[in-house]
Design an enzyme around this catalytic site. Structure first.
Site: not given
Length: 319
Positions: A305, A280
């Site tokens: 995450k 990401r």
């Protein structure tokens, strides 16, 4: 005319030497900008300290001949210079400090407001409000603390509730309305499917917090089709072809950066990592040298995450 104590080329040299710039051209370029600023102050009759009105005049005049990003960058330099002068007791006041006290810590939105056509109104929109200072602020703040005790980060939700709280602080006349009515008023401030969805989600969170305290308080629904309409407004996924990826990587290597020669290579490396390792954007930006193991040919991705760490093999294309 009595000159300000900082209308002095020698003082500018002292300031620039204290900054420790590495590139020799930086010193010369910045000296020219600061001399221009000093000349502007002299021409406009500043005799004790630069004030907000003179700073505003300087910004407006130079916004007509500089692009926005150049204006912001050079304003950062002027801000450092004025802060340095104030810290060394050479001027009585720092207009930037006063602007930040009233309108928040970020310089760019303040500059954008000062050079706009209706600068007074735009500055008021930047005015700092107390955190969760509305009549529902205590409920929101306690709800966030409650969720974090249960292990949730709650960062996105916190920002959403802060926006709702800011709206309520700006409209104290709505204090007598029900929560459902407050949510509808906020949703009408920016009529779009996504903002309606955001307002309804904020209302549902607050109603759940109030319901936990008093079970007679109803939990507000988001509404049928609201989430679907918001998703339809967002951009759909796009799959790049191999040729498009090659063009993007080539453009990164050709990125114009005459004063930062490593920037094109850095951009290229970030794109390659994102593409080949599936990272990401935030994960790429947070990578440190210690996260790369060249011997084992792995990448350590930390605090991603769901609070997880993971170790990835470096793809052959990234070595």
């Amino acid at each position: 005319m009595t000159h300000l104590p900082f209308i002095d080329a020698a003082l500018i040299e002292r300031f620039l030497r204290a900054q420790g710039f590495r590139h020799p051209a930086t010193h010369k370029n910045y000296a020219g900008i600061l001399c221009n600023f000093n000349s502007f102050l002299t021409d406009h009759g500043a005799t004790t300290s630069p004030d907000i009105s003179i700073l505003k005049q300087w910004l407006k005049e130079h916004s007509l001949k500089w692009q926005a990003h150049i204006l912001y960058h050079r304003t950062f330099l002027i801000e450092r210079y004025v802060r340095w002068l104030h810290d060394h007791g050479m001027i009585a006041s720092n207009p930037f400090a006063e602007l930040h006290r009233q309108y928040g810590p970020r310089t760019t939105p303040i500059v954008r407001a000062l050079v706009s056509e209706d600068s007074d109104a735009d500055l008021q929109n930047q005015r700092r409000l107390p955190r969760f200072g509305s009549f529902l602020g205590v409920v929101m703040d306690q709800h966030i603390a409650h969720m974090r005790v249960h292990g949730y980060r709650y960062r996105t939700e916190e920002q959403r509730l802060l926006r709702f709280d800011r709206f309520l602080q700006c409209h104290p006349e709505l204090a007598g309305l029900t929560l459902a009515e407050l949510v509808e008023h906020w949703s009408q401030e920016e009529p779009s499917p996504y903002h309606l969805f955001e307002a309804r989600r904020a209302g549902r969170m607050v109603s759940k917090a109030m319901h936990r305290i008093d079970q007679q308080v109803p939990v507000l629904p988001i509404g049928d089709g609201v989430a679907r309409s918001a998703r339809q407004q967002q951009r759909s996924a796009y799959l790049y072809t191999d040729d498009e990826i090659q063009r993007i990587l080539h453009a990164a290597l050709l990125y114009p950066s005459p004063k930062a020669s490593w920037r094109p290579v850095t951009l290229f490396t970030m794109l390659v990592l994102a593409y080949c390792a599936g990272l990401r954007g935030g994960e790429v930006a947070r990578l440190m040298l210690g996260d790369v193991d060249l011997r084992e040919q792995t990448l350590e991705i930390r605090e991603t995450k769901f609070f997880k760490n993971r170790r990835l093999p470096a793809a052959r294309q990234t070595r």
